[in-house]
Design a protein around this motif. Structure first.
Motif, PDB file in Angstrom:
ATOM      1  N   LYS A 198      -0.915  -1.661   4.997  1.00  0.00           N
ATOM      2  CA  LYS A 198      -1.975  -0.816   5.097  1.00  0.00           C
ATOM      3  C   LYS A 198      -2.715  -0.899   6.417  1.00  0.00           C
ATOM      4  O   LYS A 198      -2.793  -1.812   7.179  1.00  0.00           O
ATOM      5  CB  LYS A 198      -3.155  -1.127   4.096  1.00  0.00           C
ATOM      6  CG  LYS A 198      -4.511  -0.226   4.161  1.00  0.00           C
ATOM      7  CD  LYS A 198      -5.406  -0.878   3.433  1.00  0.00           C
ATOM      8  CE  LYS A 198      -5.386  -1.007   1.969  1.00  0.00           C
ATOM      9  NZ  LYS A 198      -6.510  -1.311   1.061  1.00  0.00           N
ATOM     10  N   PHE A 200       0.903  -1.174  -0.037  1.00  0.00           N
ATOM     11  CA  PHE A 200       0.084   0.116  -0.027  1.00  0.00           C
ATOM     12  C   PHE A 200       0.806   1.256  -0.026  1.00  0.00           C
ATOM     13  O   PHE A 200       1.879   1.214   0.710  1.00  0.00           O
ATOM     14  CB  PHE A 200      -0.988  -0.015   1.525  1.00  0.00           C
ATOM     15  CG  PHE A 200      -1.920   1.249   1.063  1.00  0.00           C
ATOM     16  CD1 PHE A 200      -2.972   1.403   0.276  1.00  0.00           C
ATOM     17  CD2 PHE A 200      -2.080   2.191   2.266  1.00  0.00           C
ATOM     18  CE1 PHE A 200      -4.171   2.035   0.419  1.00  0.00           C
ATOM     19  CE2 PHE A 200      -2.782   3.166   2.157  1.00  0.00           C
ATOM     20  CZ  PHE A 200      -3.867   3.080   1.283  1.00  0.00           C
ATOM     21  N   GLN A 235      -6.202   0.750   8.414  1.00  0.00           N
ATOM     22  CA  GLN A 235      -7.207   1.417   8.243  1.00  0.00           C
ATOM     23  C   GLN A 235      -7.760   2.069   9.670  1.00  0.00           C
ATOM     24  O   GLN A 235      -7.652   1.397  10.673  1.00  0.00           O
ATOM     25  CB  GLN A 235      -8.307   0.159   8.087  1.00  0.00           C
ATOM     26  CG  GLN A 235      -9.936   0.831   7.787  1.00  0.00           C
ATOM     27  CD  GLN A 235     -11.035  -0.109   7.484  1.00  0.00           C
ATOM     28  OE1 GLN A 235     -10.459  -1.004   6.873  1.00  0.00           O
ATOM     29  NE2 GLN A 235     -12.004   0.128   7.688  1.00  0.00           N
ATOM     30  N   THR A 253      -0.196   4.612   6.406  1.00  0.00           N
ATOM     31  CA  THR A 253       0.808   3.605   6.558  1.00  0.00           C
ATOM     32  C   THR A 253       1.677   4.476   7.720  1.00  0.00           C
ATOM     33  O   THR A 253       1.415   5.489   8.107  1.00  0.00           O
ATOM     34  CB  THR A 253       1.886   3.322   5.612  1.00  0.00           C
ATOM     35  OG1 THR A 253       2.296   4.367   4.911  1.00  0.00           O
ATOM     36  CG2 THR A 253       0.793   2.791   4.271  1.00  0.00           C
ATOM     37  N   PHE A 256      -7.060   5.427   5.158  1.00  0.00           N
ATOM     38  CA  PHE A 256      -6.184   4.525   5.021  1.00  0.00           C
ATOM     39  C   PHE A 256      -4.794   5.282   5.040  1.00  0.00           C
ATOM     40  O   PHE A 256      -4.607   6.167   4.318  1.00  0.00           O
ATOM     41  CB  PHE A 256      -6.436   3.556   3.879  1.00  0.00           C
ATOM     42  CG  PHE A 256      -7.493   2.862   3.681  1.00  0.00           C
ATOM     43  CD1 PHE A 256      -7.645   1.651   4.507  1.00  0.00           C
ATOM     44  CD2 PHE A 256      -8.737   3.323   3.085  1.00  0.00           C
ATOM     45  CE1 PHE A 256      -8.907   0.864   4.580  1.00  0.00           C
ATOM     46  CE2 PHE A 256      -9.907   2.727   3.120  1.00  0.00           C
ATOM     47  CZ  PHE A 256      -9.968   1.546   3.759  1.00  0.00           C
TER      48      PHE A 256
END
Length: 390
Positions: A188, A177, A190, A376, A374
């Motif tokens: 990723k 991601f 969320q 990181t 989303f």
């Protein structure tokens, strides 16, 4: 010649002062800490149990650790990076909320000034709080699989659900991601901001109206994730696609935006006078309709400011507020947002470093149930952070 003068030099008051200072040098102080990237920000993260129980002593520790105030604006004598997105502290500890797994307190640090601001939340750094809690063994976890944590942000009293993969008992760092503004790819994360409206003011539209006018400029004030206000770039006579450097170099744009922001802060009930409005909230963003040069995947263009500086991406809480405002008919944001959106999953924002998709869900009764983004994050360092006494 020099040898004959040495006794008199050693007996001089200036030498005695120097020698006394040299002998009584104070050792550096240190505490356990970690350094994480969260989204497009970085912060020093402390376990609350490692900090003094007297919170009055926290501010000076944080200033010394981050390297503020620095009149040169570089924070070279600390771990700050000279801009607001890199001048941050987070504190994580046991939950004080019955529905949470951990508490998270965010502190925005001034760069050139000595400001230590507990008044706002940081959506980007929230992405690092779950991984920090797992990596530091503040919460239980599985060896492999997905972590599902509820984070209580003490600044706003709101709960954020964080879900991310783990590997070998730690938060996974590798993945496919990517987020604009950060090189490479990662796992990723969320983030679901539950019931995010009214983080500081208790209501989504704290002025009681969809638009207000400050300095002759139509402004939407909204409190989702953080108190924010939005204006149309065209109403300020500038392009909505100005770069952060162009905003910074503009002769009066920053001062006009700050004047609007401070008046909005008073109207939202954050302070009694414009001079007392915190530097971190309300945040302000200029919005515009995507032009011919914008990507076809963008629904609205935003240029955001954070602690008085043009943001090189967009603060996550600003993105959440913007996504909610885009669904409020008559708002400044709704007026410039493409409809229908290019992706039904959410609103795609065009910012100075790329794009970001944010979702905002309302109930049938018109209540904002949650907003999703989303991100990181990655652990960069852990050990002990050192600072010197003033």
């Amino acid at each position: 010649m020099i040898s004959h003068r040495l006794p008199s030099i050693l007996a001089s008051p200036s030498w005695r002062t120097f020698a006394s200072t040299a002998v009584h040098r104070a050792p550096q102080r240190s505490l356990p800490a970690a350094y994480y990237r969260g989204g497009t920000s970085r912060a020093v993260i402390f376990n609350q149990s490692d900090l003094p129980t007297n919170r009055a002593s926290w501010d000076e520790i944080f200033r010394r650790v981050i390297g503020s105030p620095d009149p040169h604006g570089r924070q070279l004598d600390g771990l700050g990076g000279g801009i607001s997105s890199l001048s941050k502290i987070c504190v994580v500890g046991p939950p004080s909320h019955p529905d949470a797994d951990v508490d998270y307190t965010f502190i925005a640090m001034g760069v050139k000034n000595s400001q230590v601001d507990y008044s706002s939340n940081c959506g980007n750094m929230i992405s690092a709080i779950g991984p920090f809690a797992i990596d530091s063994q503040l919460v239980g976890h599985t060896t492999n699989g997905d972590a599902d944590l509820r984070i209580h942000n003490t600044n706003t009293g709101k709960i954020i659900r964080s879900r991310f993969p783990t590997e070998d008992g730690e938060a996974a760092s590798s993945g496919s991601f990517a987020i604009d503004g950060v090189a490479g790819t990662a796992a990723k994360i969320q983030l679901d901001f539950l019931d995010p409206a009214g983080s500081r003011t208790g209501t989504m539209l704290p002025t009681g109206t969809v638009t207000d006018t400050f300095d002759g400029v139509s402004t939407t004030c909204i409190d989702v994730g953080n108190p924010c206000c939005f204006v149309r770039a065209s109403d300020l006579g500038v392009s909505g696609t100005l770069t952060p450097d162009e905003i910074d170099a503009h002769p009066d744009l920053l001062s006009r935006l700050d004047s609007i922001r401070r008046q909005a802060g008073v109207a939202m009930g954050l302070a009694d006078h414009t001079e007392k409005v915190p530097g971190s909230v309300p945040k302000i963003g200029m919005v515009s309709t995507p032009g011919p040069g914008s990507p076809s995947t963008v629904d609205v263009v935003v240029r955001a400011l954070s602690v008085g500086q043009p943001h090189k991406a967009v603060p996550i809480t600003v993105a959440l507020a913007l996504a909610a405002a885009a669904k409020v008919p008559g708002s400044v944001v709704a007026d410039v947002t493409r409809s229908p959106p290019v992706d039904e999953t959410g609103i795609t924002l065009g910012h100075a470093s790329g794009t970001l998709m944010v979702g905002a869900e309302f109930t049938a009764e018109g209540r904002l149930s949650h907003a999703t983004v989303f991100r990181t994050a990655r652990r960069l360092m852990e050990g002990r952070v050192f600072w010197k006494k003033a």
